[in-house]
Design an enzyme around this catalytic site. Sequence first.
Site, PDB file in Angstrom:
ATOM      1  N   LYS A  14      -4.565   0.366  -3.735  1.00  0.00           N
ATOM      2  CA  LYS A  14      -4.949   1.150  -4.919  1.00  0.00           C
ATOM      3  C   LYS A  14      -6.163   0.535  -5.617  1.00  0.00           C
ATOM      4  CE  LYS A  14      -0.856   0.818  -6.996  1.00  0.00           C
ATOM      5  NZ  LYS A  14      -0.030   0.013  -6.077  1.00  0.00           N
ATOM      6  N   ARG A  89       4.629   4.433 -13.457  1.00  0.00           N
ATOM      7  CA  ARG A  89       5.567   3.834 -12.508  1.00  0.00           C
ATOM      8  C   ARG A  89       6.992   4.280 -12.771  1.00  0.00           C
ATOM      9  NH1 ARG A  89       2.125  -1.016 -11.461  1.00  0.00           N
ATOM     10  NH2 ARG A  89       3.013  -2.261  -9.790  1.00  0.00           N
ATOM     11  N   ARG A 128      -3.061 -11.522   0.460  1.00  0.00           N
ATOM     12  CA  ARG A 128      -3.579 -11.522  -0.914  1.00  0.00           C
ATOM     13  C   ARG A 128      -3.065 -12.747  -1.677  1.00  0.00           C
ATOM     14  NH1 ARG A 128      -2.567  -6.229  -4.511  1.00  0.00           N
ATOM     15  NH2 ARG A 128      -0.521  -7.123  -4.883  1.00  0.00           N
ATOM     16  N   ARG A 134      -1.663 -15.010  -6.704  1.00  0.00           N
ATOM     17  CA  ARG A 134      -0.831 -14.259  -7.658  1.00  0.00           C
ATOM     18  C   ARG A 134       0.637 -14.636  -7.480  1.00  0.00           C
ATOM     19  NH1 ARG A 134      -1.956  -7.815  -8.080  1.00  0.00           N
ATOM     20  NH2 ARG A 134       0.250  -7.853  -8.642  1.00  0.00           N
ATOM     21  N   ARG A 145       9.547  -6.552  -6.605  1.00  0.00           N
ATOM     22  CA  ARG A 145       8.586  -5.485  -6.919  1.00  0.00           C
ATOM     23  C   ARG A 145       8.807  -4.278  -6.023  1.00  0.00           C
ATOM     24  NH1 ARG A 145       3.299  -8.303  -6.022  1.00  0.00           N
ATOM     25  NH2 ARG A 145       2.258  -6.428  -6.728  1.00  0.00           N
TER      26      ARG A 145
HETATM   27  P1  AMP Z   1       0.219  -4.287 -10.271  1.00  0.00           P
HETATM   28  O1  AMP Z   1      -0.998  -5.127 -10.341  1.00  0.00           O
HETATM   29  O2  AMP Z   1      -0.060  -2.821 -10.517  1.00  0.00           O
HETATM   30  O3  AMP Z   1       1.015  -4.503  -9.017  1.00  0.00           O
HETATM   31  O4  AMP Z   1       1.164  -4.727 -11.496  1.00  0.00           O
HETATM   32  C1  AMP Z   1       1.630  -6.058 -11.612  1.00  0.00           C
HETATM   33  C2  AMP Z   1       2.875  -6.090 -12.492  1.00  0.00           C
HETATM   34  O5  AMP Z   1       2.560  -5.618 -13.810  1.00  0.00           O
HETATM   35  C3  AMP Z   1       4.029  -5.207 -12.025  1.00  0.00           C
HETATM   36  O6  AMP Z   1       4.828  -5.814 -11.019  1.00  0.00           O
HETATM   37  C4  AMP Z   1       4.800  -5.009 -13.335  1.00  0.00           C
HETATM   38  O7  AMP Z   1       5.509  -6.182 -13.672  1.00  0.00           O
HETATM   39  C5  AMP Z   1       3.661  -4.864 -14.340  1.00  0.00           C
HETATM   40  N1  AMP Z   1       3.221  -3.455 -14.457  1.00  0.00           N
HETATM   41  C6  AMP Z   1       2.020  -2.942 -14.087  1.00  0.00           C
HETATM   42  N2  AMP Z   1       1.970  -1.622 -14.325  1.00  0.00           N
HETATM   43  C7  AMP Z   1       3.170  -1.298 -14.860  1.00  0.00           C
HETATM   44  C8  AMP Z   1       3.745  -0.064 -15.286  1.00  0.00           C
HETATM   45  N3  AMP Z   1       3.066   1.097 -15.214  1.00  0.00           N
HETATM   46  N4  AMP Z   1       5.017  -0.098 -15.791  1.00  0.00           N
HETATM   47  C9  AMP Z   1       5.700  -1.249 -15.886  1.00  0.00           C
HETATM   48  N5  AMP Z   1       5.238  -2.436 -15.465  1.00  0.00           N
HETATM   49  C10 AMP Z   1       3.980  -2.471 -14.954  1.00  0.00           C
END
Ligand code: AMP
Length: 191
Positions: A14, A89, A128, A134, A145
């Site tokens: 993404k 999400r 990654r 990370r 996740r």
């Molecule tokens: P990402 O980089 O999109 O994988 O997001 C990293 C982390 O941020 C996720 O595993 C969640 O803990 C939190 N996070 C990001 N976007 C959301 C969302 N829309 N709703 C809830 N938690 C989020």
Amino acid sequence: MLNLVLFGPPGAGKGTQSEKLISKYQLIHISTGDLFRAHIKHQTALGKRVSALIAEGELVPDEITIAMLEEEADKNPQANGFIFDGFPRTVPQAKALDDFLESKGSAIAGVIALDVDQEELTKRIAQRQLETGRVDDQADKLKKRIEEYFDKTIHVLPYYEAQGKLSKVNGIGKIDDIFNALCAQVDQHQK
Ligand code: AMP
């Protein structure tokens, strides 16, 4: 306005594809994951509130996430449109986004889901993790996740399907081939 949701599990690509799409279509990229990471890095009150949840691979509560997203979108009132990456999400987030955009006289034009199988996702995230370090890409956190994805996030797809806004793109292959397939979908949604 051209508002798009780029949808997919962790590691689907993404972020990479959003970067290419924003430059082609002149859109603003809003990644809730990136925003949370910036808050954590700068040790803001919000960052302190969410850092443990994120490190564990759990979703941040809807109210916090929605408020942060709306604040970010409001910083760009002149935008041609937005690419929402990592948001919504949950179904309540999707509904909140519809209400928010409606209040601005706008709407989601299309939702494009990047389709990538589990084996490929695990491979990409391991890579990654090596490159970025990370914490939530570590195997045990990643498992959480992916559970959150199948428990809560997957239900967002039928929500948009019922609105006739969902399309799917194969997320495995060369980055540029995937990008071209995405653009073909975006152009459909733009008509
Ligand atoms: P990402 O980089 O999109 O994988 O997001 C990293 C982390 O941020 C996720 O595993 C969640 O803990 C939190 N996070 C990001 N976007 C959301 C969302 N829309 N709703 C809830 N938690 C989020």
